[in-house]
Design a protein around this motif. Structure first.
Motif, PDB file in Angstrom:
ATOM      1  N   LEU A 290      -2.270  -1.020  -3.844  1.00 14.06           N
ATOM      2  CA  LEU A 290      -3.154   0.108  -3.546  1.00 14.06           C
ATOM      3  C   LEU A 290      -2.331   1.380  -3.456  1.00 14.06           C
ATOM      4  O   LEU A 290      -1.251   1.375  -2.864  1.00 14.06           O
ATOM      5  N   ARG A 291      -2.826   2.467  -4.050  1.00 16.59           N
ATOM      6  CA  ARG A 291      -2.173   3.756  -3.879  1.00 16.59           C
ATOM      7  C   ARG A 291      -3.216   4.790  -3.503  1.00 16.59           C
ATOM      8  O   ARG A 291      -4.349   4.776  -3.982  1.00 16.59           O
ATOM      9  N   ARG A 292      -2.791   5.695  -2.616  1.00 17.84           N
ATOM     10  CA  ARG A 292      -3.675   6.747  -2.119  1.00 17.84           C
ATOM     11  C   ARG A 292      -2.909   8.052  -2.084  1.00 17.84           C
ATOM     12  O   ARG A 292      -1.698   8.074  -1.871  1.00 17.84           O
ATOM     13  N   TYR A 293      -3.641   9.169  -2.264  1.00 22.49           N
ATOM     14  CA  TYR A 293      -3.026  10.487  -2.273  1.00 22.49           C
ATOM     15  C   TYR A 293      -3.677  11.366  -1.205  1.00 22.49           C
ATOM     16  O   TYR A 293      -4.823  11.163  -0.815  1.00 22.49           O
ATOM     17  N   GLY A 294      -2.906  12.382  -0.758  1.00 24.46           N
ATOM     18  CA  GLY A 294      -3.462  13.415   0.107  1.00 24.46           C
ATOM     19  C   GLY A 294      -3.124  13.306   1.575  1.00 24.46           C
ATOM     20  O   GLY A 294      -3.774  13.925   2.400  1.00 24.46           O
ATOM     21  N   GLY A 295      -2.090  12.538   1.936  1.00 26.55           N
ATOM     22  CA  GLY A 295      -1.874  12.255   3.344  1.00 26.55           C
ATOM     23  C   GLY A 295      -1.010  13.230   4.112  1.00 26.55           C
ATOM     24  O   GLY A 295      -1.099  13.301   5.338  1.00 26.55           O
TER      25      GLY A 295
ATOM     26  N   ARG B 134       0.860  -1.180   0.000  1.00 22.07           N
ATOM     27  CA  ARG B 134       0.000   0.000   0.000  1.00 22.07           C
ATOM     28  C   ARG B 134       0.901   1.237   0.000  1.00 22.07           C
ATOM     29  O   ARG B 134       1.730   1.397   0.898  1.00 22.07           O
ATOM     30  N   LEU B 135       0.712   2.085  -0.988  1.00 25.91           N
ATOM     31  CA  LEU B 135       1.557   3.253  -1.199  1.00 25.91           C
ATOM     32  C   LEU B 135       0.759   4.525  -0.975  1.00 25.91           C
ATOM     33  O   LEU B 135      -0.398   4.623  -1.397  1.00 25.91           O
ATOM     34  N   GLN B 136       1.377   5.496  -0.335  1.00 23.72           N
ATOM     35  CA  GLN B 136       0.739   6.796  -0.180  1.00 23.72           C
ATOM     36  C   GLN B 136       1.720   7.902  -0.550  1.00 23.72           C
ATOM     37  O   GLN B 136       2.930   7.794  -0.361  1.00 23.72           O
ATOM     38  N   CYS B 137       1.159   8.988  -1.097  1.00 21.21           N
ATOM     39  CA  CYS B 137       1.913  10.167  -1.503  1.00 21.21           C
ATOM     40  C   CYS B 137       0.965  11.347  -1.390  1.00 21.21           C
ATOM     41  O   CYS B 137      -0.233  11.212  -1.664  1.00 21.21           O
ATOM     42  N   THR B 138       1.485  12.503  -0.996  1.00 20.64           N
ATOM     43  CA  THR B 138       0.610  13.661  -0.859  1.00 20.64           C
ATOM     44  C   THR B 138      -0.043  14.008  -2.190  1.00 20.64           C
ATOM     45  O   THR B 138      -1.252  14.225  -2.269  1.00 20.64           O
TER      46      THR B 138
ATOM     47  N   GLN C 144      -0.347   0.458   8.827  1.00 18.50           N
ATOM     48  CA  GLN C 144      -1.526   0.493   7.957  1.00 18.50           C
ATOM     49  C   GLN C 144      -1.164   0.590   6.475  1.00 18.50           C
ATOM     50  O   GLN C 144      -1.925   0.158   5.618  1.00 18.50           O
ATOM     51  N   ILE C 145      -0.030   1.201   6.151  1.00 18.44           N
ATOM     52  CA  ILE C 145       0.457   1.269   4.789  1.00 18.44           C
ATOM     53  C   ILE C 145       1.927   0.878   4.789  1.00 18.44           C
ATOM     54  O   ILE C 145       2.536   0.711   5.865  1.00 18.44           O
ATOM     55  N   ASP C 146       2.505   0.766   3.582  1.00 18.35           N
ATOM     56  CA  ASP C 146       3.845   0.191   3.474  1.00 18.35           C
ATOM     57  C   ASP C 146       4.884   1.114   2.867  1.00 18.35           C
ATOM     58  O   ASP C 146       6.078   0.935   3.124  1.00 18.35           O
ATOM     59  N   LEU C 147       4.472   2.070   2.042  1.00 18.26           N
ATOM     60  CA  LEU C 147       5.405   2.946   1.353  1.00 18.26           C
ATOM     61  C   LEU C 147       4.890   4.374   1.346  1.00 18.26           C
ATOM     62  O   LEU C 147       3.678   4.599   1.181  1.00 18.26           O
ATOM     63  N   VAL C 148       5.806   5.326   1.523  1.00 18.02           N
ATOM     64  CA  VAL C 148       5.543   6.731   1.241  1.00 18.02           C
ATOM     65  C   VAL C 148       6.688   7.212   0.357  1.00 18.02           C
ATOM     66  O   VAL C 148       7.856   7.017   0.691  1.00 18.02           O
ATOM     67  N   ILE C 149       6.328   7.828  -0.774  1.00 18.96           N
ATOM     68  CA  ILE C 149       7.329   8.346  -1.703  1.00 18.96           C
ATOM     69  C   ILE C 149       6.982   9.794  -2.016  1.00 18.96           C
ATOM     70  O   ILE C 149       5.868  10.086  -2.456  1.00 18.96           O
ATOM     71  N   GLU C 150       7.947  10.706  -1.793  1.00 27.11           N
ATOM     72  CA  GLU C 150       7.694  12.119  -2.049  1.00 27.11           C
ATOM     73  C   GLU C 150       8.978  12.800  -2.517  1.00 27.11           C
ATOM     74  O   GLU C 150      10.065  12.209  -2.503  1.00 27.11           O
ATOM     75  N   SER C 151       8.851  14.060  -2.931  1.00 33.23           N
ATOM     76  CA  SER C 151       9.997  14.843  -3.377  1.00 33.23           C
ATOM     77  C   SER C 151       9.770  16.299  -3.024  1.00 33.23           C
ATOM     78  O   SER C 151       8.627  16.739  -2.860  1.00 33.23           O
TER      79      SER C 151
END
Length: 278
Positions: free
Chosen positions: A198-203, A172-176, A215-222
């Motif tokens: 699963l990917r979700r945005y806005g966190g 499960r991936l999340q990114c703003t 609850q999730i496994d990855l966060v990737i940002e820049s």
């Protein structure tokens, strides 16, 4: 590019001093909440720090919360430095520096979403030795240090632990927002995002807390600044996760950030991000 954190040999903090500092960071978060909460979901003036061709919102809540935090630090630990998003860097004499983002997720804040938080870290010259992510609307407080990571909340409190996840296909991936990425960065991000379960945005900062919660496994940002990530590093690492840049280096200065709950997953993601690593 993010402004680098001051670097010098680490300042030794005794167990008793760490206990005092952990109690104090709770006081700082409480003081910030007293400022931010009356403004949340209210009619609120919003200024744009970015100028004509971009949008970087700031409010009286951001500025006032940082001022409240700084006032307490200057009263209790006048020898400590302070590095904050809204009011810049004050050099201290102790070698310890507080790193503050009074509202991480101002866009969420001004749109009434609870996916924001107050971030406070203490940096010892080499790394952040404690961090807190406080969400006063939900009354959730995530904290981390050498003593472990924990969540304190109305629904219960306890230790934080990342979840095992060895494969991208189960992650499960999340990114703003994918708008953070341009060109090769965007290609590298979607080489991972297109493979996950699963990917979700806005966190914003809340995503990192959810990773520490398992609850999730990855966060990737820049494009992150030191105050965007410093407080989250001790929380995630104490919960068993990994925080690096896209090249596998120290994430303390911000920039391109990769966070994983499982080291096996981190290695897979790092390989795919490497072509776009700065």
């Amino acid at each position: 590019m993010p402004a680098p954190m001051p670097s010098h040999p680490p300042v030794e903090v005794s167990p008793n001093e760490l206990s005092d500092l952990l109690r104090f960071v709770d006081e700082l978060a409480d003081a910030a909440a007293k400022v931010t909460m009356p403004h949340f979901r209210s009619v609120l003036a919003v200024d744009n720090k970015a100028g004509l061709h971009a949008y970087d919102p700031v409010t009286i809540a951001d500025q006032g919360a940082e001022e409240a935090i700084r006032a307490l630090i200057n009263a209790r630990y006048p020898e400590h430095g302070i590095y904050g998003e809204e009011h810049g860097y004050e050099v201290g004499t102790s070698g310890l520096t507080w790193v503050i983002d009074p509202i991480d997720g101002t866009r969420a804040f001004i749109t009434g979403s609870p996916l924001w938080g107050t971030l406070i870290a203490l940096h010892d010259g080499q790394k952040p030795i404690l961090g807190i992510m406080d969400q006063p609307f939900t009354r959730e407080r995530f904290s981390g240090s050498s003593r472990g990571a924990e969540l304190r909340a109305p629904t219960g409190s306890g230790a934080l632990r990342v979840r095992p996840c060895a494969e991208l296909g189960q992650a499960r991936l999340q990114c703003t927002t994918p708008d953070l990425f341009k060109g090769a960065e965007r290609d590298a991000f979607f080489s991972i995002a297109d493979r996950v379960q699963l990917r979700r945005y806005g966190g914003d900062c809340y995503a990192y807390a959810l990773l520490a919660l398992g609850q999730i496994d990855l966060v990737i940002e820049s494009g992150l600044q030191p105050y965007d990530i410093q407080a989250l590093i001790p929380i995630i690492e104490a919960a068993g996760g990994v925080v690096t840049t896209w090249s596998g280096g120290d994430a303390g200065n911000g920039g391109q950030i990769l966070v994983a709950g499982d080291r096996r997953l981190h290695a897979q993601a790092l390989e795919l991000l490497a072509p776009a690593a700065a």
